[in-house]
Design a protein around this motif. Structure first.
Motif, PDB file in Angstrom:
ATOM      1  N   LEU A 392      37.950  45.365  34.521  1.00  7.99           N
ATOM      2  CA  LEU A 392      39.298  45.463  33.967  1.00  7.99           C
ATOM      3  C   LEU A 392      39.501  44.660  32.769  1.00  7.99           C
ATOM      4  O   LEU A 392      40.133  45.129  31.844  1.00  7.99           O
ATOM      5  CB  LEU A 392      40.309  44.819  35.093  1.00  7.99           C
ATOM      6  N   SER A 393      38.899  43.646  32.609  1.00  8.31           N
ATOM      7  CA  SER A 393      39.122  42.675  31.363  1.00  8.31           C
ATOM      8  C   SER A 393      38.485  43.558  30.058  1.00  8.31           C
ATOM      9  O   SER A 393      38.825  43.560  29.108  1.00  8.31           O
ATOM     10  CB  SER A 393      38.308  41.272  31.537  1.00  8.31           C
ATOM     11  N   SER A 394      37.171  44.145  30.327  1.00  4.26           N
ATOM     12  CA  SER A 394      36.734  44.859  29.334  1.00  4.26           C
ATOM     13  C   SER A 394      37.578  45.969  28.864  1.00  4.26           C
ATOM     14  O   SER A 394      37.485  46.529  27.670  1.00  4.26           O
ATOM     15  CB  SER A 394      35.085  45.218  29.851  1.00  4.26           C
ATOM     16  N   GLU A 395      38.287  46.506  29.956  1.00  6.22           N
ATOM     17  CA  GLU A 395      39.064  47.651  29.541  1.00  6.22           C
ATOM     18  C   GLU A 395      40.317  47.202  28.630  1.00  6.22           C
ATOM     19  O   GLU A 395      41.483  47.858  28.330  1.00  6.22           O
ATOM     20  CB  GLU A 395      39.660  48.308  30.747  1.00  6.22           C
ATOM     21  N   GLY A 396      40.559  45.915  28.467  1.00  2.48           N
ATOM     22  CA  GLY A 396      41.797  45.367  27.936  1.00  2.48           C
ATOM     23  C   GLY A 396      42.926  45.395  28.741  1.00  2.48           C
ATOM     24  O   GLY A 396      44.065  44.862  28.422  1.00  2.48           O
ATOM     25  N   GLN A 397      42.816  45.260  30.006  1.00  2.00           N
ATOM     26  CA  GLN A 397      43.853  44.802  31.002  1.00  2.00           C
ATOM     27  C   GLN A 397      43.885  43.226  31.365  1.00  2.00           C
ATOM     28  O   GLN A 397      42.893  42.880  31.904  1.00  2.00           O
ATOM     29  CB  GLN A 397      43.465  45.664  32.354  1.00  2.00           C
ATOM     30  N   ASN A 398      44.936  42.783  30.992  1.00  2.00           N
ATOM     31  CA  ASN A 398      45.087  41.311  30.823  1.00  2.00           C
ATOM     32  C   ASN A 398      45.183  40.845  32.367  1.00  2.00           C
ATOM     33  O   ASN A 398      46.433  40.475  32.839  1.00  2.00           O
ATOM     34  CB  ASN A 398      46.198  40.982  30.097  1.00  2.00           C
ATOM     35  N   VAL A 399      44.111  40.887  33.079  1.00  2.00           N
ATOM     36  CA  VAL A 399      44.222  40.309  34.625  1.00  2.00           C
ATOM     37  C   VAL A 399      44.529  38.902  34.794  1.00  2.00           C
ATOM     38  O   VAL A 399      44.956  38.531  35.846  1.00  2.00           O
ATOM     39  CB  VAL A 399      42.945  40.735  35.244  1.00  2.00           C
ATOM     40  N   LYS A 400      44.345  37.947  33.767  1.00  2.50           N
ATOM     41  CA  LYS A 400      44.848  36.656  33.922  1.00  2.50           C
ATOM     42  C   LYS A 400      46.168  36.528  34.171  1.00  2.50           C
ATOM     43  O   LYS A 400      46.594  35.305  34.619  1.00  2.50           O
ATOM     44  CB  LYS A 400      44.153  35.738  32.678  1.00  2.50           C
ATOM     45  N   ASP A 401      46.785  37.472  33.553  1.00  2.00           N
ATOM     46  CA  ASP A 401      48.480  37.414  33.704  1.00  2.00           C
ATOM     47  C   ASP A 401      49.063  38.377  34.751  1.00  2.00           C
ATOM     48  O   ASP A 401      50.287  38.539  34.857  1.00  2.00           O
ATOM     49  CB  ASP A 401      49.118  37.855  32.517  1.00  2.00           C
ATOM     50  N   THR A 402      48.261  38.736  35.654  1.00  2.00           N
ATOM     51  CA  THR A 402      48.429  39.654  36.763  1.00  2.00           C
ATOM     52  C   THR A 402      48.145  38.996  38.018  1.00  2.00           C
ATOM     53  O   THR A 402      47.221  38.717  38.416  1.00  2.00           O
ATOM     54  CB  THR A 402      48.091  41.040  36.701  1.00  2.00           C
ATOM     55  N   ALA A 403      49.361  38.820  39.047  1.00  2.00           N
ATOM     56  CA  ALA A 403      49.123  38.142  40.173  1.00  2.00           C
ATOM     57  C   ALA A 403      48.387  39.118  41.144  1.00  2.00           C
ATOM     58  O   ALA A 403      48.472  40.082  41.129  1.00  2.00           O
ATOM     59  CB  ALA A 403      50.483  37.716  40.686  1.00  2.00           C
ATOM     60  N   LEU A 404      48.027  38.403  42.143  1.00  2.00           N
ATOM     61  CA  LEU A 404      47.323  38.933  43.174  1.00  2.00           C
ATOM     62  C   LEU A 404      48.184  39.099  44.537  1.00  2.00           C
ATOM     63  O   LEU A 404      48.855  37.988  44.951  1.00  2.00           O
ATOM     64  CB  LEU A 404      45.941  38.189  43.594  1.00  2.00           C
ATOM     65  N   TYR A 405      48.233  40.032  45.131  1.00  2.00           N
ATOM     66  CA  TYR A 405      48.896  40.449  46.209  1.00  2.00           C
ATOM     67  C   TYR A 405      48.657  39.645  47.446  1.00  2.00           C
ATOM     68  O   TYR A 405      47.448  39.655  47.842  1.00  2.00           O
ATOM     69  CB  TYR A 405      48.953  41.975  46.555  1.00  2.00           C
ATOM     70  N   GLY A 406      49.456  38.691  48.089  1.00  2.00           N
ATOM     71  CA  GLY A 406      49.048  37.548  48.896  1.00  2.00           C
ATOM     72  C   GLY A 406      48.735  38.158  50.205  1.00  2.00           C
ATOM     73  O   GLY A 406      47.944  37.656  50.933  1.00  2.00           O
ATOM     74  N   ASN A 407      49.084  39.440  50.475  1.00  2.00           N
ATOM     75  CA  ASN A 407      48.794  40.234  51.758  1.00  2.00           C
ATOM     76  C   ASN A 407      47.206  40.716  52.060  1.00  2.00           C
ATOM     77  O   ASN A 407      46.816  40.970  53.002  1.00  2.00           O
ATOM     78  CB  ASN A 407      49.602  41.438  52.297  1.00  2.00           C
ATOM     79  N   TYR A 408      46.848  41.071  50.619  1.00  2.00           N
ATOM     80  CA  TYR A 408      45.305  41.187  50.582  1.00  2.00           C
ATOM     81  C   TYR A 408      44.428  40.244  50.142  1.00  2.00           C
ATOM     82  O   TYR A 408      43.121  40.286  50.369  1.00  2.00           O
ATOM     83  CB  TYR A 408      45.327  42.365  49.390  1.00  2.00           C
ATOM     84  N   ALA A 409      44.886  39.136  49.478  1.00  3.18           N
ATOM     85  CA  ALA A 409      43.981  38.112  48.853  1.00  3.18           C
ATOM     86  C   ALA A 409      43.219  37.345  50.105  1.00  3.18           C
ATOM     87  O   ALA A 409      43.749  37.104  51.227  1.00  3.18           O
ATOM     88  CB  ALA A 409      44.979  37.126  48.284  1.00  3.18           C
ATOM     89  N   ILE A 410      42.083  37.195  49.718  1.00  4.86           N
ATOM     90  CA  ILE A 410      41.072  36.466  50.722  1.00  4.86           C
ATOM     91  C   ILE A 410      41.226  35.174  50.891  1.00  4.86           C
ATOM     92  O   ILE A 410      41.837  34.600  49.929  1.00  4.86           O
ATOM     93  CB  ILE A 410      39.670  37.043  50.554  1.00  4.86           C
ATOM     94  N   PHE A 411      41.151  34.501  52.014  1.00  5.34           N
ATOM     95  CA  PHE A 411      41.396  33.064  52.080  1.00  5.34           C
ATOM     96  C   PHE A 411      40.522  32.364  51.065  1.00  5.34           C
ATOM     97  O   PHE A 411      39.508  32.552  50.670  1.00  5.34           O
ATOM     98  CB  PHE A 411      40.977  32.586  53.561  1.00  5.34           C
ATOM     99  N   GLY A 412      41.134  31.217  50.442  1.00  4.61           N
ATOM    100  CA  GLY A 412      40.515  30.272  49.581  1.00  4.61           C
ATOM    101  C   GLY A 412      40.872  30.734  48.185  1.00  4.61           C
ATOM    102  O   GLY A 412      40.671  30.032  47.206  1.00  4.61           O
ATOM    103  N   THR A 413      41.687  31.860  47.918  1.00  2.00           N
ATOM    104  CA  THR A 413      42.220  32.310  46.636  1.00  2.00           C
ATOM    105  C   THR A 413      43.176  31.268  46.160  1.00  2.00           C
ATOM    106  O   THR A 413      44.281  30.768  46.979  1.00  2.00           O
ATOM    107  CB  THR A 413      42.949  33.579  46.757  1.00  2.00           C
ATOM    108  N   PRO A 414      42.964  30.655  44.968  1.00  3.28           N
ATOM    109  CA  PRO A 414      44.000  29.713  44.344  1.00  3.28           C
ATOM    110  C   PRO A 414      45.470  30.073  44.481  1.00  3.28           C
ATOM    111  O   PRO A 414      45.859  31.385  44.121  1.00  3.28           O
ATOM    112  CB  PRO A 414      43.540  29.465  42.862  1.00  3.28           C
TER     113      PRO A 414
END
Length: 447
Positions: A392-414
């Motif tokens: 995604l980053s190589s496609e120019g999608q600014n993933v650093k500014d896109t939050a992860l969905y908490g219902n899907y995120a694996i345990f230990g995600t910051p």
């Protein structure tokens, strides 16, 4: 609308709970269960391991890896008893879990070796036709809610999956999970619900290029808020396969809405005009109940052909290495409209932290049977998400500014990856409404 008819953690509770219980405290759990049994009213019950179906149902989870053998299960029958239970747990610094139905995929997020609180007795749906609202008990699964509202030809905004359970997400700030207290009822606005059109297509791997093209087209051009698709790529029993869920919130979609999918040769097709409840119950995702499982996610701004091919590569790569026996690997793209987060004011919810960006949560879902494979599956989900993030980053999608969905995120995600700039505010609210850290004795995302 959310009704906080449940437990506001009283600041008068004096127990300071800042550390998880140490091993020596484990022996005290049975005594704590006895204290709860003696303190609660006749509206509530306490069950013990081996006591029968009630205990087993209380600790049951959709994924077996999310269940734990608790010292006891408690079924409170009224909010006042929950307040009393929390007081006893705080005083004894006893770990506990809160489960509305058990769809949490992260281990120990709604299970415990301590005291397990089941909200199964908060199981009523009350429809108010004049106010156009529905009061919904937090112990229900959504199938029950849809079934109760169907005779009134109304519905509420809620999940798409059959058997999905009411999740304790909406507390002081929407998206706060179980950090502030326990919710026993929700008051939700209802909306007219006609019959809907939709269902599933099952498509062989030889036609994945056509699936990719249709999904990329939908992601980049869809503007109709009544139309939605979920394009999943799965690996099971040595085969790659795609399952496409189509949905239109009316009895028939406008011509051309889903034509790119409907012209693809299919192995199976179940698409028709039906009730919303029937559509939800037809979802193919119901087949993994009873296996172990984990979710993870990446946030996608736009599903391009390259991104979709990367998803297929991840499905194949990990499927070939890990999906033996009854194991299933699935990657589900859910392209959202770019206007999806524009219907509420900024800072109106904990997630997403930035409503100017409309990320779609790609669901990475693994299900397996052998507990010895847990670590390998968890590691694979994390590694796969990392690889897709790089694409995604190589496609120019600014993933650093896109939050992860908490219902899907694996345990230990910051937590910063889920809540971003909202995290300081959440921690301030946590300190205000739970100054003694009582809810820190539960599992889940902790501020």
């Amino acid at each position: 609308m959310v009704l906080l008819s449940a437990v506001l953690l009283a600041q008068a509770l004096s127990a300071a709970v800042s550390e998880p219980p140490s091993k020596w405290q484990v022996g005290r759990f049975t005594g704590v269960c006895e204290s709860i049994s003696q303190a609660v009213s006749s509206a509530s019950s306490v069950y013990w391991p081996g006591s029968g179906e009630a205990y087993d149902a209380d600790i049951f989870h959709y994924a077996t890896s999310s269940s734990s053998q608790a010292a006891c299960s408690v079924e409170p029958g009224k909010a006042e008893d929950i307040a009393m239970i929390l007081g006893i747990l705080a005083e004894n610094k006893t770990p506990f879990a809160v489960k509305s139905g058990g769809h949490a995929m992260n281990p120990h997020f709604s299970s415990t070796s301590g005291v397990h609180i089941s909200l199964s007795r908060f199981n009523e749906v009350t429809y108010n036709a004049e106010a156009k609202t529905a009061e919904i008990g937090a112990g229900l699964i959504w199938d029950d809610v849809y079934a109760a509202l169907e005779p009134h030809a109304v519905n509420v905004v809620a999940p798409r999956m059959s058997r999905l359970l009411l999740l304790l997400k909406f507390t002081i700030l929407k998206g706060g999970f179980n950090n502030f207290g326990i919710v026993t009822k929700f008051l939700l606005d209802t909306h007219p619900q006609p019959e809907v059109w939709g269902g599933s297509l099952t498509i062989a791997a030889e036609f994945f290029a056509e699936v990719n093209a249709a999904t990329a087209q939908f992601s980049q051009t869809a503007v109709d808020p009544k139309a939605q698709i979920i394009a999943s790529y799965g690996y099971a029993q040595g085969k790659l396969i795609s399952s496409i869920m189509l949905f239109y919130d009316d009895p028939e979609p406008p011509k051309g809405t889903f034509d790119a999918y409907l012209v693809i040769p299919y192995l199976a097709k179940d698409v028709k005009t039906r009730s919303f409840l029937d559509l939800v119950r037809s979802a193919p995702s119901n087949g993994t109940q009873g296996l172990r499982g984990i979710y993870h996610t990446v946030s996608v701004i736009e599903y391009t052909d390259r991104v979709l091919n990367a998803i297929i590569n991840e499905t194949s790569f990990w499927g070939e290495r890990l999906a033996s026996g009854p194991a299933v690997m699935a990657y589900s793209s859910e392209p959202f409209l770019q206007t999806i987060f524009s219907h509420a004011a900024p800072n109106s919810s904990a997630y997403p932290p930035n409503r100017a960006i409309a990320p779609s949560p790609l669901s990475i879902s693994y299900a397996w049977n052998d507990s010895s494979a847990d670590e390998a599956m968890h590691s694979a989900a994390r590694e796969s998400a990392g690889q897709l993030t790089r694409v995604l980053s190589s496609e120019g999608q600014n993933v650093k500014d896109t939050a992860l969905y908490g219902n899907y995120a694996i345990f230990g995600t910051p937590l910063e990856r889920i809540y971003g700039s909202n995290l300081p505010r959440l921690r301030m609210l946590k300190a205000k409404y739970d100054p003694n850290g009582i809810m820190g004795l539960t599992g889940g995302w902790k501020f």
